[in-house]
Design a protein around this motif. Structure first.
Motif, short mmCIF file in Angstrom:
data_model
loop_
_atom_site.label_atom_id
_atom_site.label_comp_id
_atom_site.label_asym_id
_atom_site.label_seq_id
_atom_site.Cartn_x
_atom_site.Cartn_y
_atom_site.Cartn_z
N LEU A 157 0.95 -1.41 0.02
CA LEU A 157 -0.17 -0.17 -0.23
C LEU A 157 0.79 1.14 -0.09
CD1 LEU A 157 -2.82 -1.22 2.71
CD2 LEU A 157 -3.12 -0.44 0.07
N LYS A 158 1.88 1.10 0.78
CA LYS A 158 2.66 2.31 0.68
C LYS A 158 3.46 2.62 -0.73
CE LYS A 158 3.96 2.63 5.68
NZ LYS A 158 4.79 2.38 6.95
N ASP A 159 3.98 1.49 -1.23
CA ASP A 159 4.72 1.85 -2.44
C ASP A 159 3.63 2.12 -3.72
OD1 ASP A 159 7.05 1.80 -3.97
OD2 ASP A 159 6.68 -0.08 -4.53
N PHE A 160 2.57 1.36 -3.77
CA PHE A 160 1.75 1.54 -4.68
C PHE A 160 0.70 3.03 -4.70
CE2 PHE A 160 0.70 -2.91 -6.53
CZ PHE A 160 2.02 -3.35 -6.44
N CYS A 161 0.65 3.22 -3.36
CA CYS A 161 -0.39 4.40 -3.39
C CYS A 161 0.16 5.75 -2.69
CB CYS A 161 -1.45 4.06 -2.25
SG CYS A 161 -2.28 2.49 -2.76
N TYR A 162 1.57 5.57 -1.99
CA TYR A 162 1.80 6.65 -1.33
C TYR A 162 3.16 7.24 -2.09
CZ TYR A 162 3.78 10.23 1.88
OH TYR A 162 4.24 11.44 2.40
#
Length: 592
Positions: A475-480
């Motif tokens: 989630l952090k890599d894809f979205c943030y």
């Protein structure tokens, strides 16, 4: 018509997760083995993600008070000890208290214990006395010697000492260093020095070469737009750190320290014959059997937790296939690494006792997206990776996925993974933050999980912790990283006239930044969460005789925060619903 309607209803039921039966796992063990852990600092990779990894392996992680290992950037509120750095006296006494209480597993950051954290270790230009709570004063060397002697006295202890080789320049926004000073010092540090080998390697010889070019002439600070005092301070910090590292290696090289392991990470580096080269060679020459020196620092705790588990479960290694996509595996993954990507992967494979082999003979696969050798072929590179990932899924061969593309694929690769793969089925994933740590992060998490599937006892706590660390990384890599962070950077600069690297200089509306983060993440995480919620994951099977899966349940994110009040990274809480019986495909349509 009725048959088509029934099929449609069934399809909708499957795609929305309806009818997936919850699974009850065993509760956590009351007597879970404990690890006393002193982190590098208070960033997510050194705190919550280490907690997740340890708990996924059945450990309980004991940690000191957060204020004792917190780093504060310039202009931010100070810690309780009145400084920007960790409290070395409190931490030393905390470790001794854990030993006295009977803990026999320790993972200790020496940068934190001796310098108050990674960032401060780059700025301490002189040794400083440490005053304990009873007024006793210890030099740093005395504290180091006392710590090792105390832990060595109990032969049942298993101790991992985490150390780093100082990076090429100090930290922007800490002490008095700004971006201009950082760039100048990094250029000075990258300059080649005389290369020392064999018996010529010593602390004194390395320090003598700090000021010399590769040809042996004196480097002029003015050539790098530096003042002499800036270079003097920088080199003094390097000398202090090298001297402490050298003494640590001398102390553990004793028969009574056989239960100690040393893991040294190479902080931001370069391919050049830089100021680090002799330091690396010298410390490598002091390694004992079981010690290691590897690229990456923020992943040190991951590697130590994983390796500790492997040793305690008599890990016998595994056969692994490594496949690269993008054509740049023979180059460093970024400008801050010192070896080609494939060399770093091979070194980590050796550290975890992995035998590299063909895909047909492997037990699991490591799939690595590199930077694109041909910009026009980017889609072809990740399309092939996704096809191979899905083939592994069909063959039930576990996969560790590494995105070492360094942001050059934008969001296209992440979008394609979300649309065409089952993200929650991965053993591990890494792509967030610095490229120098993605290999160690992904491999340590993936091998730890693979070993646990073979020998661990699954509980609600272990499986939830595994799911959290995978979800956190994805989630952090894809979205943030490439979406929400870019919006935050622009918002802070353009709307708030602030500094995204430090929300306190100038002091800006941090509540507004947090609100922007929450709304951005709510929108961007929705499709990725949908994918994860309809994924299955490989689960530990009590018989150890067959492959087994469980289905993910719901995922809820909250309590977003900026650990260092800067935009670079975020923390968040992850709440998971009950796991379920495996989700099913229908008519060849993916789980979404």
């Amino acid at each position: 018509m009725k048959r088509q309607l029934l099929a449609l209803i069934l399809l909708c039921s499957l795609l929305t997760g309806c009818g997936a039966k919850p699974v009850t796992l065993a509760p956590a063990e009351d007597s879970a083995p404990a690890i006393a852990y002193v982190p590098l600092d208070d960033r997510p990779d050194n705190v919550e993600r280490v907690v997740y990894l340890a708990e996924s392996l059945g450990y309980t992680l004991l940690m000191p008070e957060a204020d004792d290992y917190r780093t504060r950037l310039s202009g931010q509120p100070l810690n309780e000890n009145g400084t920007q750095s960790g409290d070395r006296a409190d931490l030393y006494e905390w470790v001794l208290a854990q030993e006295a209480a009977g803990c026999d597993r320790f993972i200790l950051s020496m940068d934190q214990l001796l310098s108050g954290g990674l960032v401060n270790s780059r700025s301490m230009a002189a040794h400083e006395v440490i005053t304990l709570s009873d007024g006793t004063e210890l030099t740093e060397l005395e504290l180091l010697e006392s710590l090792i002697q105390t832990l060595a006295a109990d032969e049942n202890n298993r101790v991992w000492l985490l150390e780093s080789i100082m990076r090429l320049a100090p930290t922007v926004g800490y002490d008095h260093w700004d971006l201009e000073g950082y760039n100048a010092l990094r250029a000075y540090g990258m300059e080649g020095r005389p290369v020392l080998t064999g018996d010529a390697l010593s602390v004194e010889a390395i320090e003598a070469d700090y000021r010399l070019s590769g040809s042996g002439t004196l480097l002029d600070p003015a050539d790098f737009d530096l003042e002499q005092w800036e270079v003097d301070e920088y080199l003094s910090a390097r000398s202090r750190k090298l001297e402490l590292s050298s003494r640590m290696m001398e102390l553990v090289d004793q028969p009574e320290c056989a239960q100690f392991r040393v893991l040294i990470g190479i902080d931001d580096s370069s391919e050049e014959d830089s100021i680090q080269k002799n330091e690396i060679a010298y410390l490598r020459s002091l390694l004992r059997e079981g010690d290691a020196l590897l690229s990456g620092v923020d992943d040190l705790a991951f590697k130590a937790v994983a390796k500790l588990y492997l040793e305690e479960t008599n890990w016998s290694g595994a056969k692994v296939s490594v496949r690269y996509y993008g054509g740049m595996e023979d180059q460093p993954a970024c400008a801050y690494d010192y070896q080609p990507l494939e060399t770093i992967v091979a070194e980590h494979a050796d550290f975890f006792d992995l035998t590299l082999t063909s895909a047909a003979e492997a037990e699991l696969s490591v799939l690595v997206l590199t930077q694109p050798a041909d910009e026009t072929q980017k889609a072809a590179y990740y399309d092939q990776l996704i096809d191979d990932l899905n083939d592994c899924r069909q063959a039930k061969q576990p996969v560790i996925l590494i995105d070492a593309g360094n942001g050059l694929y934008g969001t296209d690769f992440h979008d394609a993974l979300t649309e065409r793969t089952e993200l929650g089925w991965l053993l591990s994933y890494a792509g967030f933050l610095d490229m120098a740590i993605v290999t160690g992060t992904a491999v340590s998490h993936g091998i730890a999980r693979y070993a646990f599937l073979q020998s661990g006892t699954p509980t609600t706590a272990t499986e939830s912790a595994f799911a959290k660390t995978l979800a956190d990384s994805v989630l952090k890599d894809f979205c943030y990283k490439n979406v929400v962070r870019e919006d935050i950077l622009a918002f802070v600069r353009n709307d708030l006239a602030g500094n995204p690297d430090n929300f306190w200089q100038p002091d800006i509306d941090r509540e507004a930044i947090l609100a922007r983060l929450e709304s951005g993440m709510e929108a961007e995480t929705a499709p990725v969460i949908e994918n994860l919620e309809h994924s299955n994951f490989i689960s530990a099977d009590s018989s150890r005789q067959s492959y087994a899966e469980l289905g993910w349940g719901s995922i809820t994110l909250g309590n977003y925060r900026f650990p260092w009040d800067r935009a670079f990274e975020i923390s968040m809480d992850i709440q998971l619903g009950d796991f379920t019986q495996p989700h099913q495909q229908f008519l060849g349509i993916y789980y979404r």
